[in-house]
Design a protein around this motif. Structure first.
Motif, PDB file in Angstrom:
ATOM      1  N   CYS A  58      13.977  -6.641   3.034  1.00  0.00           N
ATOM      2  CA  CYS A  58      13.174  -6.359   2.141  1.00  0.00           C
ATOM      3  C   CYS A  58      12.740  -6.961   1.590  1.00  0.00           C
ATOM      4  CB  CYS A  58      14.837  -6.100   0.565  1.00  0.00           C
ATOM      5  SG  CYS A  58      15.279  -4.921   0.755  1.00  0.00           S
ATOM      6  N   THR A 111      11.167  -5.275  -1.763  1.00  0.00           N
ATOM      7  CA  THR A 111      10.020  -3.872  -1.408  1.00  0.00           C
ATOM      8  C   THR A 111      10.940  -2.790  -0.662  1.00  0.00           C
ATOM      9  OG1 THR A 111       8.256  -3.756  -0.390  1.00  0.00           O
ATOM     10  CG2 THR A 111       7.848  -4.048  -2.634  1.00  0.00           C
ATOM     11  N   GLU A 150      16.650  -5.830  -4.732  1.00  0.00           N
ATOM     12  CA  GLU A 150      15.091  -5.429  -5.168  1.00  0.00           C
ATOM     13  C   GLU A 150      14.278  -6.150  -5.461  1.00  0.00           C
ATOM     14  OE1 GLU A 150      13.816  -1.951  -8.435  1.00  0.00           O
ATOM     15  OE2 GLU A 150      15.837  -3.022  -9.126  1.00  0.00           O
ATOM     16  N   ALA A 153      13.985  -1.419  -0.752  1.00  0.00           N
ATOM     17  CA  ALA A 153      15.507  -1.012  -1.636  1.00  0.00           C
ATOM     18  C   ALA A 153      16.295  -0.157  -0.720  1.00  0.00           C
ATOM     19  CB  ALA A 153      15.718  -1.873  -2.617  1.00  0.00           C
TER      20      ALA A 153
END
Length: 187
Positions: free
Chosen positions: A128, A91, A87, A93
């Motif tokens: 991520c 984004t 995280e 996660a």
């Protein structure tokens, strides 16, 4: 725009690692980088990320592109859980934890994980961050065959829209993933 390395030169303590090295890395697709240990593959990644400066030569085509990196070492934050490690860099996660088979470990800390799980967390962090260019230094080490195939398939999905460079010593990984191959030779 492709990434172009022109006459890259880098030495450590007077020993050349890259000597007027040239390559063009396509803007999309997967490029495997292979060669013996100690030949300059990781040095190239350090130059691409800006962690090292070339003695001479230039790299063009990176411009404002965002980089996602998986280093040889896992480089996880030990004080953060698996979920927090993902995280903190970007984004989705939740999605990547599920796709990488890490959902059950989301609340664990890196010191509680196996080597293969730490590797997947490192890969999850890069995913991520969702860079334009993925630089992966031996990303599949420590993964069992089924997990490795799952992770490689994720990068196959990325290749239509991203530049993926990965270092490997495994010809099977290169054969499965790579659209292009760069072989490093002795200087």
């Amino acid at each position: 725009m492709p990434i172009v390395c022109k006459n890259l030169t880098k030495s450590y303590s007077g020993k050349p690692v890259l000597d007027r090295w040239n390559a063009t890395i396509p803007d999309r697709g997967i490029t495997a980088i292979m060669g013996p240990s100690g030949i300059g593959k990781t040095t190239l990644f350090r130059l691409l990320t800006g962690l090292e400066k070339a003695d001479d030569g230039q790299i063009t085509g990176l411009g404002e592109k965002k980089l996602s990196v998986v280093f040889q070492e896992d480089r996880l934050f030990p004080q953060l859980t698996v979920y927090e490690n993902l995280e903190i860099v970007g984004t989705k996660a939740d999605m990547w934890l599920r796709k990488l088979g890490l959902w059950q470990a989301a609340r664990q800390y890196p010191q509680e994980l196996s080597g293969g799980m730490k590797r997947r967390v490192s890969i999850g962090r890069a995913l991520c961050h969702n860079g334009d260019v993925f630089l992966l230094d031996e990303p599949f080490q420590g993964l069992d065959a089924a997990t490795k195939k799952n992770v490689m398939d994720i990068f196959l999905e990325k290749k239509a829209h991203k530049t993926v460079l990965f270092i490997t010593h495994d010809q099977r990984e290169a054969d499965y993933l790579a659209d292009h191959l760069l072989r490093f030779q002795e200087v």
